[in-house]
Design a protein around this motif. Structure first.
Motif, PDB file in Angstrom:
ATOM      1  N   UNK A  96     -19.747  26.107  -9.440  1.00 33.27           N
ATOM      2  CA  UNK A  96     -18.706  26.704  -8.593  1.00 33.27           C
ATOM      3  C   UNK A  96     -18.238  25.728  -7.524  1.00 33.27           C
ATOM      4  N   UNK A  97     -19.172  25.033  -6.909  1.00 30.86           N
ATOM      5  CA  UNK A  97     -18.833  24.069  -5.862  1.00 30.86           C
ATOM      6  C   UNK A  97     -18.068  22.898  -6.455  1.00 30.86           C
ATOM      7  N   UNK A  98     -18.522  22.411  -7.598  1.00 29.99           N
ATOM      8  CA  UNK A  98     -17.859  21.283  -8.266  1.00 29.99           C
ATOM      9  C   UNK A  98     -16.424  21.665  -8.634  1.00 29.99           C
ATOM     10  N   UNK A  99     -16.247  22.799  -9.286  1.00 30.35           N
ATOM     11  CA  UNK A  99     -14.899  23.193  -9.722  1.00 30.35           C
ATOM     12  C   UNK A  99     -13.981  23.466  -8.540  1.00 30.35           C
TER      13      UNK A  99
ATOM     14  N   UNK B 103     -14.207  21.947  -5.637  1.00 26.95           N
ATOM     15  CA  UNK B 103     -13.910  20.616  -5.100  1.00 26.95           C
ATOM     16  C   UNK B 103     -12.799  19.952  -5.902  1.00 26.95           C
ATOM     17  N   UNK B 104     -12.909  19.999  -7.220  1.00 27.36           N
ATOM     18  CA  UNK B 104     -11.915  19.379  -8.091  1.00 27.36           C
ATOM     19  C   UNK B 104     -10.565  20.076  -7.942  1.00 27.36           C
ATOM     20  N   UNK B 105     -10.564  21.403  -7.889  1.00 27.56           N
ATOM     21  CA  UNK B 105      -9.319  22.164  -7.742  1.00 27.56           C
ATOM     22  C   UNK B 105      -8.635  21.879  -6.408  1.00 27.56           C
ATOM     23  N   UNK B 106      -9.405  21.800  -5.336  1.00 23.83           N
ATOM     24  CA  UNK B 106      -8.821  21.492  -4.023  1.00 23.83           C
ATOM     25  C   UNK B 106      -8.181  20.115  -4.027  1.00 23.83           C
ATOM     26  N   UNK B 107      -8.846  19.150  -4.642  1.00 22.18           N
ATOM     27  CA  UNK B 107      -8.297  17.796  -4.708  1.00 22.18           C
ATOM     28  C   UNK B 107      -7.004  17.788  -5.524  1.00 22.18           C
ATOM     29  N   UNK B 108      -6.959  18.554  -6.607  1.00 15.73           N
ATOM     30  CA  UNK B 108      -5.749  18.629  -7.434  1.00 15.73           C
ATOM     31  C   UNK B 108      -4.604  19.264  -6.657  1.00 15.73           C
TER      32      UNK B 108
ATOM     33  N   UNK C  61     -14.524  13.627 -11.499  1.00 17.53           N
ATOM     34  CA  UNK C  61     -14.569  14.924 -12.198  1.00 17.53           C
ATOM     35  C   UNK C  61     -15.617  14.915 -13.314  1.00 17.53           C
ATOM     36  N   UNK C  62     -15.539  13.894 -14.159  1.00 14.19           N
ATOM     37  CA  UNK C  62     -16.444  13.818 -15.308  1.00 14.19           C
ATOM     38  C   UNK C  62     -17.907  13.754 -14.876  1.00 14.19           C
ATOM     39  N   UNK C  63     -18.205  12.919 -13.887  1.00 14.23           N
ATOM     40  CA  UNK C  63     -19.593  12.782 -13.427  1.00 14.23           C
ATOM     41  C   UNK C  63     -20.096  14.079 -12.812  1.00 14.23           C
ATOM     42  N   UNK C  64     -19.278  14.731 -11.994  1.00 13.70           N
ATOM     43  CA  UNK C  64     -19.701  15.986 -11.371  1.00 13.70           C
ATOM     44  C   UNK C  64     -19.979  17.053 -12.415  1.00 13.70           C
ATOM     45  N   UNK C  65     -19.117  17.139 -13.394  1.00 11.81           N
ATOM     46  CA  UNK C  65     -19.321  18.155 -14.432  1.00 11.81           C
ATOM     47  C   UNK C  65     -20.554  17.839 -15.282  1.00 11.81           C
TER      48      UNK C  65
END
Length: 115
Positions: A95-98, A100-105, A71-75
């Motif tokens: 948008x893609x990063x967030x 991705x992180x939301x789907x994983x959560x 998460x930290x690196x992507x952001x």
């Protein structure tokens, strides 16, 4: 190719797919000198600079799923890209990063509920 993308590549047919799998992933991604994470960082930067959100939508989740970028690196990449490739490109990447992180959560929460 499956190792790089993190999912099964069963739908590829024809010469294009064959050349891509055999040359790009068997030869280029396995060359010495750079790690897969290094290659992924370069690729994400180039794709963001080109505005290639469709391919970023494959690369970012694959890097996340493979544990190459958290998460930290992507952001942090988003912030960096905004300043070098422009805010619109960085916003698309964000948008893609967030997502991705939301789907994983959400997957982790569902897995926790079923345990």
């Amino acid at each position: 190719m499956e190792e790089v993308y993190g999912f099964e590549m069963s739908d590829g047919t024809g010469d294009f797919f064959g050349y891509t799998a055999d040359h790009l992933f068997a030869d280029i991604w396995t060359r010495p000198g750079l790690t897969d994470r290094d290659r992924r960082l370069l690729l994400i930067g180039m794709l963001a600079g080109q505005g290639a959100a469709d391919v970023l939508g494959i690369q970012v989740p694959a890097a996340y799923a493979n544990g190459e970028l958290d998460d930290e690196a992507l952001r942090e990449i988003v912030i960096f890209v905004c300043h070098y490739a422009g805010w619109p490109q960085g916003a698309r990447l964000n948008s893609i990063v967030e997502e991705t992180i939301a789907k994983a959560a959400r997957r982790a929460a569902r897995a926790g509920e079923s345990s």
